[in-house]
Structures are given as structure tokens and as C-alpha cells.
Design a protein around this motif. Structure first.
Motif, PDB file in Angstrom:
ATOM      1  N   ASP A 134       0.826  -1.206   0.000  1.00 55.03           N
ATOM      2  CA  ASP A 134       0.000   0.000   0.000  1.00 55.03           C
ATOM      3  C   ASP A 134       0.862   1.258   0.000  1.00 55.03           C
ATOM      4  OD1 ASP A 134      -2.085  -1.740   0.051  1.00 55.03           O
ATOM      5  OD2 ASP A 134      -2.682  -1.344   2.117  1.00 55.03           O
ATOM      6  N   ARG A 135       1.916   1.243   0.816  1.00 59.41           N
ATOM      7  CA  ARG A 135       2.787   2.419   0.907  1.00 59.41           C
ATOM      8  C   ARG A 135       3.531   2.618  -0.425  1.00 59.41           C
ATOM      9  NH1 ARG A 135       4.527   5.510   5.624  1.00 59.41           N
ATOM     10  NH2 ARG A 135       2.979   4.233   6.688  1.00 59.41           N
TER      11      ARG A 135
ATOM     12  N   GLY B  22       1.276   4.002  -3.248  1.00 60.00           N
ATOM     13  CA  GLY B  22       1.033   5.438  -3.032  1.00 60.00           C
ATOM     14  C   GLY B  22       2.205   6.281  -3.489  1.00 60.00           C
ATOM     15  N   HIS B  23       3.422   5.857  -3.094  1.00 62.07           N
ATOM     16  CA  HIS B  23       4.622   6.601  -3.520  1.00 62.07           C
ATOM     17  C   HIS B  23       4.800   6.541  -5.030  1.00 62.07           C
ATOM     18  CE1 HIS B  23       6.192   7.989   0.231  1.00 62.07           C
ATOM     19  NE2 HIS B  23       6.293   6.782   0.740  1.00 62.07           N
TER      20      HIS B  23
ATOM     21  N   ARG C  27       2.593   6.168  -7.432  1.00 64.92           N
ATOM     22  CA  ARG C  27       1.646   7.059  -8.123  1.00 64.92           C
ATOM     23  C   ARG C  27       2.084   8.516  -7.997  1.00 64.92           C
ATOM     24  NH1 ARG C  27      -3.228   4.021  -5.552  1.00 64.92           N
ATOM     25  NH2 ARG C  27      -3.640   2.412  -7.114  1.00 64.92           N
ATOM     26  N   ARG C  28       2.506   8.894  -6.795  1.00 66.56           N
ATOM     27  CA  ARG C  28       2.894  10.290  -6.559  1.00 66.56           C
ATOM     28  C   ARG C  28       4.154  10.647  -7.373  1.00 66.56           C
ATOM     29  NH1 ARG C  28       6.657  11.990  -3.783  1.00 66.56           N
ATOM     30  NH2 ARG C  28       7.012  10.056  -2.657  1.00 66.56           N
TER      31      ARG C  28
END
Ligand SMILES: [Mg+2]
Length: 229
Positions: free
Chosen positions: A80-81, A84-85, A87-88
């Protein structure tokens, strides 16, 4: 017009990194950040070789190298982490992820003759982030991902079952990838192995593992590749 359900179709299982695109190191950066935030070890993936591996396999090696035992919930938390990174990072620098030579034209050429699908060591959400960044995610009917197995060699049978569950009877199954791991997983799954020299491995390394077809890239090698379908 609907397809006859039982007519066998060629299925192409595309690797992502080094075959369809390069993220310019965004994947490694995102994993490093996620690991450091959750487990306090910076650059945990710096010495880990990424080519042809699955994300779950990479995480296991990072724990080993850090001298830590891997908690039971490490993989879902990192997943999950990491996503998120990823995509960012990809959104922050449009253009960092780049299509490799011959894409997306090769997909347009194969689509009328075969089912384009994915076979990748990426987690599914990471694959979607990477392919979404270059506008390719919608080009693939289905995939086999790191979520399905830590061992890449288990992924061809999973992809065959997934095809069947979608009403596609797999005829010839072709795995295309940029490392000896891709060739090995094709062999393990009874698929045709195509190796392409746009990624992690040298032509000599790929030649040595005896793929059924070895191409420089999907521009000069496209006709030979289409000849397999
Ligand atoms: Mg690859």
C-alpha cells in the motif's frame, strides 16, 4: 460481433519493465521510501537486482539484506505504501516513465491477431500505475501479477486459467520479456519465449538462455514477432 468462446486464440503475456516501458527508477525509489518509512532502513533495495523478479521476492531479499525477519503483515503494508509513492512520483514528473522503442505500435499490430495480456513481477496496482502513466493500462485484457505468486515461474499457468475464466481458450501462449527470468518462466509454463534487448539484460545473456526468438527491440523485431502469432 462476439468471439466464438471455444476457438483457441494466441495469447501474448507481456512483461512490463524493460519490455513495454522504463520508469526511470521510479519503482525502486518508491520501494525504498516505503521500506524506510515502515521499517527504518534507508535504501533497502539499493543492492537488490530487480530484473525479472516479483515484487514479493524483492521484499523478501530486502529484509534478508537488512538482517531483519519479515513480519507477517509486511507485504500488504509495503504494497500500500509503495503504490502510493509510485503514483505520486510518476505524477510529479510526467515523462519519467517512457515507452520503449516500437510501443505502442506493436500492441496495435498484435491486437487483431492475439489477446494482449500481462505477466509481470509487479503487484497489480503498481502495474496499473506504471502502465497508466504511459497510457497503456487499457490495452491488456488481463494479467498475472506478483499478487498471484512470489515465484514468477508459477505465473504462466495462472494466466492460462485467467484467460479461460474470461472465455478465451489459449492457443499458442507467448511470453515476451527482457531477462533470463522471463525465458525461464515461459519454459516452466510451456509457453513460447521471446526475449527483447531493451531492458535489464545483454543480448549475450539472453542468447545464452535459448529463447525461441531474440529481438533487438519491437521496431526492428516486430515482423519476426508477428510471425509467431
Ligand atoms: Mg522486465
Amino acid at each position: 460481433m462476439s468471439e466464438p468462446v471455444n476457438e483457441p486464440r494466441s495469447v501474448i503475456l507481456w512483461d512490463i519493465d524493460g519490455t513495454l516501458l522504463s520508469t526511470g527508477g521510479a519503482g525502486r525509489e518508491a520501494l525504498d521510501l516505503a521500506f524506510e518509512e515502515l521499517f527504518g532502513v534507508p535504501q533497502a533495495f539499493v543492492a537488490v537486482s530487480f530484473g525479472g523478479r516479483t515484487d514479493l521476492g524483492l521484499v523478501g531479499e530486502a529484509f534478508e539484506r537488512a538482517g531483519l525477519s519479515m513480519p507477517d503483515d509486511a507485504a500488504p503494508r509495503l504494497h500500500d505504501r509503495y503504490v502510493g509513492h509510485l503514483r505520486r512520483i510518476l505524477a510529479a514528473r510526467p515523462g519519467r516513465a517512457k515507452l520503449l522503442p516500437g510501443l505502442p505500435q506493436a500492441l496495435a499490430q498484435t491486437a487483431p491477431r492475439a489477446v494482449n495480456a500481462l505477466l509481470t513481477g509487479n503487484w497489480r496496482a503498481g502495474a496499473e500505475a506504471k502502465l497508466g502513466a504511459v497510457g497503456l493500462w487499457e490495452q491488456f485484457r488481463f494479467g498475472a501479477f506478483a499478487d498471484d505468486a512470489a515465484d514468477r515461474n508459477a505465473l504462466v499457468p495462472i494466466a492460462r486459467r485467467r484467460a479461460q475464466s474470461l472465455g478465451v481458450t489459449p492457443g499458442r501462449v507467448i511470453v515476451i520479456g527482457d531477462t533470463p527470468h522471463d525465458v525461464a518462466c515461459a519454459r516452466a509454463g510451456g509457453a513460447v519465449a521471446v526475449a527483447v534487448c531493451t531492458g535489464w539484460s545483454s543480448r549475450e545473456e539472453l542468447q545464452a538462455c535459448g529463447p525461441d526468438l531474440l529481438i533487438e527491440d519491437l521496431t526492428s523485431g516486430l515482423d519476426a514477432f508477428l510471425g509467431l502469432l
